[in-house]
Design a protein around this motif. Structure first.
Motif, PDB file in Angstrom:
ATOM      1  N   TYR A   1       0.854  -1.193   0.000  1.00 40.47           N
ATOM      2  CA  TYR A   1       0.000   0.000   0.000  1.00 40.47           C
ATOM      3  C   TYR A   1       0.888   1.239   0.000  1.00 40.47           C
ATOM      4  O   TYR A   1       1.741   1.412   0.879  1.00 40.47           O
ATOM      5  N   LEU A   2       0.660   2.097  -1.008  1.00 44.50           N
ATOM      6  CA  LEU A   2       1.388   3.358  -1.120  1.00 44.50           C
ATOM      7  C   LEU A   2       0.421   4.495  -0.841  1.00 44.50           C
ATOM      8  O   LEU A   2      -0.578   4.658  -1.568  1.00 44.50           O
ATOM      9  N   PRO A   3       0.658   5.290   0.204  1.00 40.60           N
ATOM     10  CA  PRO A   3      -0.256   6.392   0.509  1.00 40.60           C
ATOM     11  C   PRO A   3      -0.246   7.427  -0.602  1.00 40.60           C
ATOM     12  O   PRO A   3       0.684   7.481  -1.425  1.00 40.60           O
ATOM     13  N   ALA A   4      -1.266   8.264  -0.647  1.00 38.88           N
ATOM     14  CA  ALA A   4      -1.351   9.285  -1.696  1.00 38.88           C
ATOM     15  C   ALA A   4      -0.097  10.151  -1.735  1.00 38.88           C
ATOM     16  O   ALA A   4       0.358  10.553  -2.811  1.00 38.88           O
ATOM     17  N   ALA A   5       0.478  10.409  -0.583  1.00 41.45           N
ATOM     18  CA  ALA A   5       1.666  11.269  -0.517  1.00 41.45           C
ATOM     19  C   ALA A   5       2.849  10.668  -1.265  1.00 41.45           C
ATOM     20  O   ALA A   5       3.758  11.395  -1.684  1.00 41.45           O
ATOM     21  N   TYR A   6       2.861   9.345  -1.436  1.00 40.84           N
ATOM     22  CA  TYR A   6       3.975   8.703  -2.135  1.00 40.84           C
ATOM     23  C   TYR A   6       4.069   9.216  -3.573  1.00 40.84           C
ATOM     24  O   TYR A   6       5.183   9.424  -4.096  1.00 40.84           O
ATOM     25  N   ASP A   7       2.932   9.405  -4.222  1.00 38.94           N
ATOM     26  CA  ASP A   7       2.925   9.933  -5.586  1.00 38.94           C
ATOM     27  C   ASP A   7       2.941  11.464  -5.601  1.00 38.94           C
ATOM     28  O   ASP A   7       3.469  12.076  -6.536  1.00 38.94           O
ATOM     29  N   GLN A   8       2.392  12.076  -4.574  1.00 40.02           N
ATOM     30  CA  GLN A   8       2.342  13.532  -4.516  1.00 40.02           C
ATOM     31  C   GLN A   8       3.724  14.142  -4.288  1.00 40.02           C
ATOM     32  O   GLN A   8       4.011  15.243  -4.770  1.00 40.02           O
ATOM     33  N   TYR A   9       4.581  13.419  -3.551  1.00 36.01           N
ATOM     34  CA  TYR A   9       5.902  13.942  -3.182  1.00 36.01           C
ATOM     35  C   TYR A   9       6.977  12.950  -3.631  1.00 36.01           C
ATOM     36  O   TYR A   9       7.509  12.176  -2.834  1.00 36.01           O
ATOM     37  N   PRO A  10       7.324  12.956  -4.922  1.00 31.16           N
ATOM     38  CA  PRO A  10       8.229  11.943  -5.480  1.00 31.16           C
ATOM     39  C   PRO A  10       9.665  12.029  -4.990  1.00 31.16           C
ATOM     40  O   PRO A  10      10.458  11.134  -5.294  1.00 31.16           O
ATOM     41  N   ASP A  11      10.024  13.077  -4.244  1.00 35.97           N
ATOM     42  CA  ASP A  11      11.378  13.183  -3.702  1.00 35.97           C
ATOM     43  C   ASP A  11      11.450  12.748  -2.242  1.00 35.97           C
ATOM     44  O   ASP A  11      12.509  12.884  -1.612  1.00 35.97           O
ATOM     45  N   SER A  12      10.368  12.238  -1.700  1.00 33.25           N
ATOM     46  CA  SER A  12      10.320  11.894  -0.280  1.00 33.25           C
ATOM     47  C   SER A  12      10.490  10.397  -0.050  1.00 33.25           C
ATOM     48  O   SER A  12      10.138   9.571  -0.897  1.00 33.25           O
ATOM     49  N   LEU A  13      11.016  10.069   1.128  1.00 31.35           N
ATOM     50  CA  LEU A  13      11.133   8.685   1.600  1.00 31.35           C
ATOM     51  C   LEU A  13      10.143   8.476   2.736  1.00 31.35           C
ATOM     52  O   LEU A  13       9.829   9.411   3.478  1.00 31.35           O
ATOM     53  N   PHE A  14       9.678   7.229   2.914  1.00 37.98           N
ATOM     54  CA  PHE A  14       8.587   6.974   3.837  1.00 37.98           C
ATOM     55  C   PHE A  14       8.909   5.813   4.779  1.00 37.98           C
ATOM     56  O   PHE A  14       9.585   4.854   4.394  1.00 37.98           O
ATOM     57  N   PRO A  15       8.389   5.888   6.018  1.00 38.44           N
ATOM     58  CA  PRO A  15       8.494   4.726   6.925  1.00 38.44           C
ATOM     59  C   PRO A  15       7.618   3.583   6.426  1.00 38.44           C
ATOM     60  O   PRO A  15       6.712   3.786   5.611  1.00 38.44           O
ATOM     61  N   VAL A  16       7.892   2.375   6.921  1.00 35.95           N
ATOM     62  CA  VAL A  16       7.222   1.173   6.430  1.00 35.95           C
ATOM     63  C   VAL A  16       6.668   0.348   7.587  1.00 35.95           C
ATOM     64  O   VAL A  16       7.356   0.144   8.596  1.00 35.95           O
ATOM     65  N   ILE A  17       5.450  -0.148   7.425  1.00 36.14           N
ATOM     66  CA  ILE A  17       4.863  -1.116   8.355  1.00 36.14           C
ATOM     67  C   ILE A  17       4.753  -2.444   7.622  1.00 36.14           C
ATOM     68  O   ILE A  17       4.166  -2.526   6.533  1.00 36.14           O
ATOM     69  N   TYR A  18       5.289  -3.508   8.202  1.00 38.37           N
ATOM     70  CA  TYR A  18       5.114  -4.862   7.681  1.00 38.37           C
ATOM     71  C   TYR A  18       3.948  -5.486   8.435  1.00 38.37           C
ATOM     72  O   TYR A  18       3.987  -5.610   9.663  1.00 38.37           O
ATOM     73  N   LEU A  19       2.886  -5.847   7.703  1.00 39.84           N
ATOM     74  CA  LEU A  19       1.632  -6.298   8.303  1.00 39.84           C
ATOM     75  C   LEU A  19       1.405  -7.774   7.964  1.00 39.84           C
ATOM     76  O   LEU A  19       1.235  -8.126   6.794  1.00 39.84           O
ATOM     77  N   LEU A  20       1.407  -8.629   8.985  1.00 43.16           N
ATOM     78  CA  LEU A  20       1.355 -10.080   8.803  1.00 43.16           C
ATOM     79  C   LEU A  20      -0.060 -10.617   9.068  1.00 43.16           C
ATOM     80  O   LEU A  20      -0.637 -10.349  10.123  1.00 43.16           O
ATOM     81  N   HIS A  21      -0.574 -11.399   8.125  1.00 43.22           N
ATOM     82  CA  HIS A  21      -1.931 -11.932   8.260  1.00 43.22           C
ATOM     83  C   HIS A  21      -1.965 -13.137   9.199  1.00 43.22           C
ATOM     84  O   HIS A  21      -0.949 -13.722   9.548  1.00 43.22           O
ATOM     85  N   GLY A  22      -3.176 -13.514   9.571  1.00 44.93           N
ATOM     86  CA  GLY A  22      -3.379 -14.637  10.466  1.00 44.93           C
ATOM     87  C   GLY A  22      -3.498 -15.962   9.731  1.00 44.93           C
ATOM     88  O   GLY A  22      -3.403 -16.037   8.496  1.00 44.93           O
ATOM     89  N   TYR A  23      -3.709 -17.020  10.500  1.00 37.73           N
ATOM     90  CA  TYR A  23      -3.901 -18.353   9.951  1.00 37.73           C
ATOM     91  C   TYR A  23      -5.097 -18.350   9.003  1.00 37.73           C
ATOM     92  O   TYR A  23      -6.128 -17.738   9.289  1.00 37.73           O
ATOM     93  N   LEU A  24      -4.987 -19.012   7.877  1.00 36.11           N
ATOM     94  CA  LEU A  24      -5.968 -19.075   6.789  1.00 36.11           C
ATOM     95  C   LEU A  24      -5.969 -17.828   5.907  1.00 36.11           C
ATOM     96  O   LEU A  24      -6.666 -17.784   4.898  1.00 36.11           O
ATOM     97  N   GLY A  25      -5.189 -16.797   6.283  1.00 34.99           N
ATOM     98  CA  GLY A  25      -5.193 -15.560   5.526  1.00 34.99           C
ATOM     99  C   GLY A  25      -4.193 -15.554   4.387  1.00 34.99           C
ATOM    100  O   GLY A  25      -3.452 -16.517   4.157  1.00 34.99           O
ATOM    101  N   THR A  26      -4.167 -14.451   3.650  1.00 34.57           N
ATOM    102  CA  THR A  26      -3.196 -14.205   2.587  1.00 34.57           C
ATOM    103  C   THR A  26      -2.819 -12.731   2.627  1.00 34.57           C
ATOM    104  O   THR A  26      -3.313 -11.967   3.467  1.00 34.57           O
ATOM    105  N   ASN A  27      -1.988 -12.314   1.682  1.00 35.75           N
ATOM    106  CA  ASN A  27      -1.619 -10.900   1.595  1.00 35.75           C
ATOM    107  C   ASN A  27      -2.829 -10.011   1.335  1.00 35.75           C
ATOM    108  O   ASN A  27      -2.816  -8.814   1.646  1.00 35.75           O
ATOM    109  N   ALA A  28      -3.904 -10.573   0.761  1.00 40.02           N
ATOM    110  CA  ALA A  28      -5.096  -9.780   0.452  1.00 40.02           C
ATOM    111  C   ALA A  28      -5.980  -9.537   1.663  1.00 40.02           C
ATOM    112  O   ALA A  28      -6.898  -8.712   1.595  1.00 40.02           O
ATOM    113  N   SER A  29      -5.729 -10.219   2.777  1.00 41.60           N
ATOM    114  CA  SER A  29      -6.668 -10.211   3.892  1.00 41.60           C
ATOM    115  C   SER A  29      -6.904  -8.833   4.487  1.00 41.60           C
ATOM    116  O   SER A  29      -8.006  -8.524   4.914  1.00 41.60           O
ATOM    117  N   PHE A  30      -5.882  -7.988   4.524  1.00 40.39           N
ATOM    118  CA  PHE A  30      -6.037  -6.667   5.129  1.00 40.39           C
ATOM    119  C   PHE A  30      -6.226  -5.565   4.086  1.00 40.39           C
ATOM    120  O   PHE A  30      -7.236  -4.888   4.056  1.00 40.39           O
TER     121      PHE A  30
END
Length: 446
Positions: free
Chosen positions: A63-92
């Protein structure tokens, strides 16, 4: 690890009935205020080692926030979000995209990249753990995935700008990976985390499911909580000589504990890990987790929180009126995301990408298993070809073994060590590679 393909996507579809709670409310924000989800397919050398035939090409939603495209010279912090049992990357992300866009419109909130990998496997959940049967999922998440994201997106590639979070099995993964790798993740959030105190969960709350797993002859059509026990066994105590499942269970059919096997499981127990990883926990800039008062995991989360308190480890533990899944969206939007917004380093325009990537990607992992008797495996990651020295020392600083002295290509590497000629105790192992030096402790128990 290499990038196989890339495609932009919007909503990826509802994964399960449980996740209907993530219904998108309201109209879309204006285009300039709307983020986007990119779906990557990433090849993992670590998962390619698995014996189950699981595909090493893993989907990862970014997921890239709107600011990622609005401010192409900026760097951003990252959250790694892990799904639960039976889930996939699409779950959240696919089901919360609109709501996350609205979150980043709140006053005082900083934009962040959110990365959700797919950890679904033959046993419906990897437990984010290295296992010679299921593959080295920990290495994939901590080394390969972080390196891929830092190399392909405008991230602030420092520990203070990385957070890791997850729900249920993902909460377990977030807590354990955060505890083991404070040099990679600066902050951790666990949502209704599963299996955080093995004694309470496995030998009390879920003991009947563990017995059913022990007696099962086929994985299919089992109650999902029994399947959880099998998936955990294959991750925590793999054994290809066992049948019908390639793992060892720590109890007999009449619930007698088998201590030798139980010790293998306890290596992966967050409650037990506090004893050996206290110094790691003290390095975190933020540690928070929650659990609903109607969740059958409540007592284990309370026990885990009390252990942290007893050890004077800073943390925040919150209980709320809900069960295991009915308030996930609310907890993410109103608690998890604000926690990371307040805790992680802020957006920057420092674009020295080559320097920052090299600074973050040498890594020496905790040996596995630990404690061990008498063999263990030491893994490490190199971002480029390097001259490598890997040695073991006693607490007096005396060298007891040279595990490796060679020129190695970039990527994940591991070395097996047999300490059969040494006495029980604490030993230090040190990796030196082109100016990078890191030392960790290991415990030999006879």
């Amino acid at each position: 690890m290499k990038k196989v393909s890339e495609k932009s996507t919007g909503f990826l579809g509802i994964f399960s009935v449980t996740l209907i709670i993530f219904t998108i409310l309201g109209s879309q924000s204006a285009l300039s205020q709307t983020g986007r989800v990119v779906t990557e397919t990433v090849y993992s050398d670590s998962i390619a080692k698995n014996l189950l035939g699981d595909d090493p090409n893993r989907e990862v939603s970014v997921y890239l926030p709107a600011a990622y495209d609005q401010y192409p010279d900026s760097l951003f912090p990252v959250i790694y979000l892990l799904h639960g049992y039976l889930g996939t990357n699409a779950s959240f992300l696919s089901l919360m995209k609109g709501q996350i866009d609205n979150f980043f419109l709140r006053p005082g909130v900083q934009p962040m990249i959110i990365v959700a990998p797919n950890a679904y496997n033959t046993y419906q959940g990897s437990w984010y753990t290295n296992s010679y049967v299921t593959g080295d999922w920990e290495d994939f998440i901590v080394l390969e995935l972080v390196n891929f994201i830092d190399s392909n997106y405008r991230t602030i590639a420092t520990v203070n700008s990385r957070g890791i979070a997850g729900h249920s099995m993902g909460g377990y993964g977030a807590l354990t990976l955060g505890m083991k790798h404070p040099d990679i993740y600066g902050a951790v959030y666990g949502l209704s985390s599963a299996l955080v105190a093995f004694d309470e969960v496995l030998l009390d709350t879920y003991v009947s499911y563990l017995v059913q797993a022990l007696n099962a002859t086929s994985f299919n059509n089992l109650y999902w909580r029994v399947q959880v026990m099998i998936a955990a066994g294959v991750a925590f105590a793999p054994d290809t000589s066992s049948s019908p499942f390639p793992c060892q269970f720590p109890i007999t059919a009449d619930t007698v504990l088998i201590d030798s096997i139980w010790q293998k499981w306890l290596v992966h127990d967050p409650y037990t890990m506090i004893d050996t990883l206290k110094s790691n926990l003290l390095q975190l800039t933020g540690l928070k987790f929650d659990c609903g008062t109607l969740d059958d995991l409540l007592n284990s989360n309370r026990i885990f929180a009390q252990k942290l308190t007893n050890e004077s480890i800073p943390h925040s533990y919150v209980e709320y009126n809900g069960d295991h899944s009915n308030k996930i969206a609310e907890r993410i939007l109103d608690h998890m995301l604000p926690f990371f917004s307040d805790t992680l380093a802020t957006v920057t325009t420092d674009l020295r990408r080559a320097d920052r990537i090299l600074q973050r990607n040498f890594s020496l992992e905790q040996n596995y298993p630990n404690p061990f008797n008498p063999t263990t495996t030491v893994a490490f990651y190199l971002p480029e070809k390097s001259e490598v020295s890997l040695k073991v020392f006693n607490l007096l600083g005396e060298e007891v073994s040279t595990l490796l002295s060679a020129s190695l290509l970039s990527g994940s590497h591991s070395v097996d060590w047999d300490a059969g000629n040494l006495a029980s105790g604490v030993y230090l192992y040190r990796l030196e590679a082109d100016g990078f030096v890191q030392t960790r402790k290991m415990i030999l128990m006879r």
